[in-house]
Write an enzyme that holds these catalytic residues in place. Structure first.
Site, PDB file in Angstrom:
ATOM      1  N   ARG A  89     -34.108 -43.294  27.817  1.00 40.40           N
ATOM      2  CA  ARG A  89     -34.083 -41.845  27.954  1.00 40.40           C
ATOM      3  C   ARG A  89     -34.045 -41.223  26.559  1.00 40.40           C
ATOM      4  NH1 ARG A  89     -35.835 -42.456  32.181  1.00 40.40           N
ATOM      5  NH2 ARG A  89     -34.983 -41.976  34.226  1.00 40.40           N
TER       6      ARG A  89
ATOM      7  N   HIS B  37     -43.896 -40.518  29.039  1.00 38.18           N
ATOM      8  CA  HIS B  37     -43.090 -41.097  30.125  1.00 38.18           C
ATOM      9  C   HIS B  37     -43.971 -41.818  31.163  1.00 38.18           C
ATOM     10  CE1 HIS B  37     -38.908 -40.765  32.047  1.00 38.18           C
ATOM     11  NE2 HIS B  37     -39.561 -41.743  32.655  1.00 38.18           N
TER      12      HIS B  37
HETATM   13  P1  NDP Z   1     -30.483 -51.283  35.820  1.00 35.90           P
HETATM   14  O1  NDP Z   1     -29.404 -50.404  36.319  1.00 35.90           O
HETATM   15  O2  NDP Z   1     -31.034 -52.337  36.710  1.00 35.90           O
HETATM   16  O3  NDP Z   1     -29.990 -52.020  34.482  1.00 35.90           O
HETATM   17  C1  NDP Z   1     -29.219 -51.386  33.515  1.00 35.90           C
HETATM   18  C2  NDP Z   1     -28.796 -52.421  32.468  1.00 35.90           C
HETATM   19  O4  NDP Z   1     -28.118 -51.723  31.419  1.00 35.90           O
HETATM   20  C3  NDP Z   1     -27.821 -53.463  33.027  1.00 35.90           C
HETATM   21  O5  NDP Z   1     -28.097 -54.718  32.475  1.00 35.90           O
HETATM   22  C4  NDP Z   1     -26.461 -52.955  32.524  1.00 35.90           C
HETATM   23  O6  NDP Z   1     -25.491 -53.965  32.321  1.00 35.90           O
HETATM   24  C5  NDP Z   1     -26.860 -52.367  31.185  1.00 35.90           C
HETATM   25  N1  NDP Z   1     -25.865 -51.388  30.744  1.00 35.90           N
HETATM   26  C6  NDP Z   1     -25.498 -50.227  31.338  1.00 35.90           C
HETATM   27  N2  NDP Z   1     -24.523 -49.617  30.636  1.00 35.90           N
HETATM   28  C7  NDP Z   1     -24.264 -50.421  29.581  1.00 35.90           C
HETATM   29  C8  NDP Z   1     -23.363 -50.370  28.504  1.00 35.90           C
HETATM   30  N3  NDP Z   1     -22.491 -49.347  28.358  1.00 35.90           N
HETATM   31  N4  NDP Z   1     -23.352 -51.386  27.607  1.00 35.90           N
HETATM   32  C9  NDP Z   1     -24.196 -52.429  27.743  1.00 35.90           C
HETATM   33  N5  NDP Z   1     -25.091 -52.551  28.753  1.00 35.90           N
HETATM   34  C10 NDP Z   1     -25.116 -51.556  29.651  1.00 35.90           C
HETATM   35  O7  NDP Z   1     -31.641 -50.322  35.294  1.00 35.90           O
HETATM   36  P2  NDP Z   1     -33.208 -50.611  35.207  1.00 35.90           P
HETATM   37  O8  NDP Z   1     -33.427 -51.855  34.435  1.00 35.90           O
HETATM   38  O9  NDP Z   1     -33.851 -50.496  36.532  1.00 35.90           O
HETATM   39  O10 NDP Z   1     -33.685 -49.326  34.351  1.00 35.90           O
HETATM   40  C11 NDP Z   1     -33.131 -49.060  33.080  1.00 35.90           C
HETATM   41  C12 NDP Z   1     -33.517 -47.687  32.617  1.00 35.90           C
HETATM   42  O11 NDP Z   1     -34.874 -47.642  32.202  1.00 35.90           O
HETATM   43  C13 NDP Z   1     -33.437 -46.565  33.646  1.00 35.90           C
HETATM   44  O12 NDP Z   1     -32.122 -46.123  33.836  1.00 35.90           O
HETATM   45  C14 NDP Z   1     -34.296 -45.507  33.024  1.00 35.90           C
HETATM   46  O13 NDP Z   1     -33.509 -44.727  32.149  1.00 35.90           O
HETATM   47  C15 NDP Z   1     -35.319 -46.288  32.220  1.00 35.90           C
HETATM   48  N6  NDP Z   1     -36.656 -46.244  32.817  1.00 35.90           N
HETATM   49  C16 NDP Z   1     -37.672 -45.678  32.117  1.00 35.90           C
HETATM   50  C17 NDP Z   1     -38.933 -45.643  32.615  1.00 35.90           C
HETATM   51  C18 NDP Z   1     -40.042 -45.054  31.840  1.00 35.90           C
HETATM   52  O14 NDP Z   1     -41.124 -44.869  32.387  1.00 35.90           O
HETATM   53  N7  NDP Z   1     -39.852 -44.751  30.578  1.00 35.90           N
HETATM   54  C19 NDP Z   1     -39.248 -46.210  33.928  1.00 35.90           C
HETATM   55  C20 NDP Z   1     -38.119 -46.787  34.588  1.00 35.90           C
HETATM   56  C21 NDP Z   1     -36.877 -46.802  34.038  1.00 35.90           C
HETATM   57  P3  NDP Z   1     -24.911 -54.825  33.565  1.00 35.90           P
HETATM   58  O15 NDP Z   1     -26.072 -55.694  34.013  1.00 35.90           O
HETATM   59  O16 NDP Z   1     -23.828 -55.612  32.979  1.00 35.90           O
HETATM   60  O17 NDP Z   1     -24.489 -53.846  34.600  1.00 35.90           O
HETATM   61  C1  OXD Z   2     -37.712 -43.577  35.209  1.00 34.85           C
HETATM   62  C2  OXD Z   2     -38.900 -43.841  35.968  1.00 34.85           C
HETATM   63  O1  OXD Z   2     -36.614 -43.792  35.692  1.00 34.85           O
HETATM   64  O2  OXD Z   2     -39.968 -43.330  35.564  1.00 34.85           O
HETATM   65  O3  OXD Z   2     -37.862 -43.147  34.059  1.00 34.85           O
HETATM   66  O4  OXD Z   2     -38.852 -44.571  36.949  1.00 34.85           O
END
Ligand code: NDP
Ligand code: OXD
Length: 309
Positions: free
Chosen positions: A224, A272
């Protein structure tokens, strides 16, 4: 009972059609054209206007129309007790892993330089960076971070990953928690952000972190916009601390025309699209969660409102 799609500035008709192809009996409405507010039990949101969710007295759950949920959880009008879920699909994981790979290849093969050279008919060769001499570090090892880490490791990259809880992933050197962040950053050339936006992760992409990377250092932010301290990025690029940045998420979006990130040689900017959700692929998850919410079952990919992801 109806299912409401709320995504201002986005054509949600393809999503509605994809849902109806799975179940023609569904009553799917597209905001703001809602005939009976009290019939809305499930909403699918992408950047809905804040406070709007409070208008539906029988709303049981809200699904993000993407993987991230911060736009839902940050809404002070999200009714207490409304459950929140999101989209996870193999297609999205593959799409994200491919995007990250494309950005890495862009740097390895000096593609920006060749695009520029071609505009002035300049024939000049540059050494490519060998994959064996690049170490990739992924912040976040959830559905997308893990898939990306595994994909890159399979291709022979040296991959590190960092998450909140400890993970064990074949051929990926895993670190966890704040205490191991510095150790994780040590010896990384390409830092990829695939974290959710929470109070703990906001501003994590800052100068202190950039200074710990190895040269040449590149940033790929697909998390983000608020993960990144914009001024620190500009400083790091101008000072040569970072050789380049590939950015796909911004604050705000769309990125204003006068934003300093535009028109900067060292920034590769995409609007995005790293993990663009496909209506056809996400529809089965939405329909399943709609039905689960109605019958009070556990939701797929439900997020913790307290934890923030
Ligand atoms: P998940 O919720 O599956 O994974 C999040 C990961 O981040 C987990 O491994 C979690 O750790 C880790 N995490 C969260 N908080 C912390 C912290 N404080 N310290 C260390 N690690 C942390 O999310 P996704 O993989 O599905 O998606 C991730 C992000 O990607 C989304 O939230 C979104 O913002 C972004 N995104 C962007 C897109 C784009 O088009 N640009 C498309 C899709 C997503 P743990 O496993 O231990 O819980
Ligand atoms: C996001 C998406 O979470 O595009 O950014 O799925």
């Amino acid at each position: 009972m109806s299912l409401l799609l709320i995504a201002p500035n986005q054509d949600m008709e393809p999503a509605r059609e994809a849902l109806l192809r799975i179940d023609p009996n569904l009553d799917v409405e597209i905001w703001p054209n809602v005939t009976h507010k009290e019939r809305v039990t499930f909403a699918v949101s992408w950047n809905h206007p804040s406070m709007v969710l409070g208008n539906y007295p029988n709303l049981k759950a809200v699904s993000s129309f993407g993987a991230g949920v911060n736009h839902i959880l940050e809404d002070k009008g999200l009714p207490q007790g409304t459950r929140v879920c999101r989209i996870v699909t193999d297609a999205l994981q593959q799409h994200m892993a491919d995007y990250i790979l494309a950005a890495i290849l862009h740097y390895r093969f000096n593609l920006a330089r060749y695009i520029k050279q071609s505009t002035r008919a300049e024939w000049r060769q540059h050494q490519a960076i060998q994959s064996s001499s690049l170490s990739v570090g992924i912040l976040g090892l959830g559905s997308l971070g893990r898939a990306t880490a595994e994909h890159l490791a399979r291709l022979g990259y040296s991959v590190r990953g960092w998450s909140r809880s400890r993970k064990d992933i074949q051929h990926v050197h895993c670190f966890s928690g704040k205490a191991q962040l510095d150790e994780f950053l040590n010896a990384i050339n390409v830092l990829v952000c695939l974290l959710p936006l929470t109070s703990e992760t906001e501003g994590i992409l800052n100068l202190n972190v950039f200074k710990k990377l190895s040269h040449p250092a590149y940033l790929i932010n697909v998390g983000r916009g608020r993960h990144l301290v914009d001024e620190d990025l500009i400083y790091a690029l101008d000072a040569g601390i970072l050789a380049g940045a590939c950015l796909d998420a911004f604050e705000p979006e769309p990125l204003p025309e006068n934003h300093p990130f535009w028109n900067r040689e060292k920034i590769l900017l995409t609007p995005h699209v790293a993990g663009l959700v496909h209506p056809e692929k996400s529809a089965p998850v939405i329909v399943e969660n709609y039905k689960r919410a109605l019958s009070g079952q556990e939701l797929l990919y439900e997020v913790s409102r307290e934890r923030g992801y």
